[in-house]
Design an enzyme around this catalytic site. Structure first.
Site, PDB file in Angstrom:
ATOM      1  N   LYS A 134       0.832  -1.201   0.000  1.00 12.93           N
ATOM      2  CA  LYS A 134       0.000   0.000   0.000  1.00 12.93           C
ATOM      3  C   LYS A 134       0.872   1.259   0.000  1.00 12.93           C
ATOM      4  CE  LYS A 134      -3.548   2.448   2.657  1.00 12.93           C
ATOM      5  NZ  LYS A 134      -4.554   2.360   3.745  1.00 12.93           N
ATOM      6  N   HIS A 281      -6.467 -31.835 -34.624  1.00 12.03           N
ATOM      7  CA  HIS A 281      -7.510 -30.887 -34.249  1.00 12.03           C
ATOM      8  C   HIS A 281      -8.372 -31.451 -33.122  1.00 12.03           C
ATOM      9  CE1 HIS A 281      -6.229 -28.422 -37.545  1.00 12.03           C
ATOM     10  NE2 HIS A 281      -6.503 -29.367 -38.423  1.00 12.03           N
TER      11      HIS A 281
END
Length: 518
Positions: A134, A281
């Site tokens: 922070k 595929h």
């Protein structure tokens, strides 16, 4: 500059502490970290000396003190903050080096008691990390040993200082780390009651879903060159899997490579005997389980050599030299296996672009979920790991299948689960003969599979991932040479389908389970 160091994972901390001391940084530390640094000859001040208050409650309370957090959170540019800390004789803390109790690792072991889980929830660590992050304008927070060398290098090059940009990047990483840590705790404890017993309800799907993944790599592109893509993995490297597999050689893995490798790996995991799969595929165009790996590969490749060109291979045994020699005869994009012998690697080393991927076999496939994103939301389901046994089969026809046909049907049933719906598989003797995938009607999948078969369909069995809605599917199968059918059953026209099989002399069994794969 003053640094507060309190780490659970002490990897690299001695070298980092020594480097900080060389830069004139005063080091404050706790417990085992303090002891380790002192033993290495590094001057350390205990946190208790800083706060004037001892560590208590078996170390549960060490850094939760106003002297610590005021020193971290105080703004240097705020005169009121400066005056207050001077009046209270509290010094600044400019560098916070903290990593957390290993809650993820303890939980992932599956052996920890409820008390061990609770005790491995870090309190002071995340509090210091968030405080420092922070106040990134003035404080640098470090949560990973991987950052130690670069931070020391920057300090050496900048008279002991770290830039605002570095502090901001460290703060971003810190907030991500505490978020992942809290998510791990939430996900683990949500399904336990107050005694640590697994709840009977809601065990699979949490009320609030928190996904924990970390980015491993940016890929060259996605399914197509105009799509960007990246690879993420379960945070903390707890479950192994393809995402963290080891690539032994070849070009960088692409998005499509990884999708096909996953399809290949999943399929070969269905079999106990030596098995090989050829994927194109995401659909199997070849699969076989035989007495040895090389024979299984030859038979898998023989099912559709044309489609196998440029495909992806999967093996459930370490790839040996003999099998690698067969693989080398054709062009393939990538191979996944639980290992590769030296001879196999040598035989394939001439194919510089061929990707060899050694899977992490610690992956727990049965515990994973399948996620599918839709607009504005996410669909989640269990992975389809259902197994059908011979005892589960219901013979629906007058003709009963032979043991050989049953074995072929069970093999076909394992494969059809991995074929795009509508899915049809022709098989015989542990070998995939042909596949009919992704057609809009089931009878079209039957016809398509038959039309592209490279091997004889005479005497084959046929597996269908869902029921036949009309008799036409089994009628087309009989024309192709099929002698037995395995399917879920459950159609309102089951009677008509059974009658068609009886008329055609086919054996048919029901599994009672379907395997749609969209």
């Amino acid at each position: 500059m003053r640094a507060l160091i309190s780490v659970s994972d002490k990897t690299g901390i001695v070298d980092f502490g020594r480097g900080l001391q060389e830069q004139g940084v005063e080091i404050v530390s706790t417990g085992g970290t303090s002891k380790l640094l002192r033993e290495a000859g590094i001057t350390v001040k205990d946190v208790a000396e800083l706060t004037g208050f001892p560590e208590i409650l078996d170390g549960r309370v060490k850094t939760l003190h106003p002297t610590v957090h005021a020193g971290i959170l105080g703004r240097r540019s705020n005169q009121m903050h400066r005056t207050m800390l001077e009046q209270l004789k509290i010094g600044w803390i400019d560098l916070v080096v903290v990593n957390l109790y290993p809650f993820e690792q303890v939980a992932a072991s599956g052996k920890a008691s409820f008390e061990e889980l609770i005790e491995n929830i870090d309190i002071g660590g995340p509090t210091m990390i968030r405080s420092a992050a922070k106040n990134f304008q003035d404080v640098t927070v470090v949560t990973s040993a991987a950052d130690y060398p670069n931070l020391l290098q920057e300090m050496r090059e900048n008279s002991g200082e770290l830039s605002l940009g570095t502090r901001w990047r460290m703060a971003q990483k810190a907030f991500s780390r505490t978020a992942l840590y809290d998510a791990a705790i939430t996900g683990t404890l949500e399904n336990l009651d107050e005694t640590g017993t697994l709840r009977k309800e809601g065990e699979l799907f949490p009320k609030e879903l928190v996904l924990r993944y970390e980015k491993l790599a940016t890929l060259r592109y996605g399914e197509n060159p105009h799509q960007q893509a990246a690879l993420y993995s379960t945070a903390g490297n707890l479950h192994g899997g393809l995402a963290r597999a080891r690539q032994l050689q070849g070009k960088e893995l692409s998005f499509n490579n990884l999708v096909d490798l996953e399809a290949a790996w999943r399929l070969v995991q269905e079999f106990r005997g030596p098995a090989s799969a050829v994927i194109k595929h995401t659909n199997p165009c070849g699969c076989s389980m035989q007495r040895d790996l090389v024979e299984s590969y030859k038979m898998a490749h023989a099912a559709d050599p044309i489609s196998a060109y440029g495909g992806v291979l999967g093996f459930n045994r370490p790839l040996d030299g003999a099998t690698a020699g067969e693989v080398a005869k054709t062009f393939v994009e990538a191979i996944v296996a639980p290992g590769f012998t030296e001879e196999a690697v040598e035989r394939l080393s001439g194919k510089k672009n061929l990707r060899l991927v050694e899977a992490d076999t610690s992956a727990r496939l049965s515990g994973e979920l399948h996620l599918e994103q839709i607009s504005g939301g996410l669909l989640i389901q269990e992975k389809d790991v259902h197994q059908v046994l011979e005892s589960d089969l219901e013979v629906a026809t007058k003709v009963h299948p032979t043991q050989e046909q049953i074995a072929s049907m069970l093999f076909a049933w394992k494969v059809v689960k991995h074929v795009k719906s509508n899915a049809i598989v022709y098989a015989q003797g542990g070998q995939l003969i042909s596949t009919g995938a992704g057609q809009m009607s089931r009878v079209d999948s039957v016809k398509f599979g038959a039309s592209k078969a490279q091997l004889s369909l005479e005497g084959t069995v046929l597996a269908s991932d869902a029921f036949f809605p009309f008799p036409d599917g089994v009628e087309e199968a009989a024309k192709a040479g099929v002698v037995a059918v395995i399917q879920p059953g459950g159609s309102i026209r089951d009677k008509e389908v059974i009658e068609a099989c009886d008329r055609l002399g086919l054996a048919m069994v029901f599994t009672g389970v379907r395997h749609f794969r969209h």
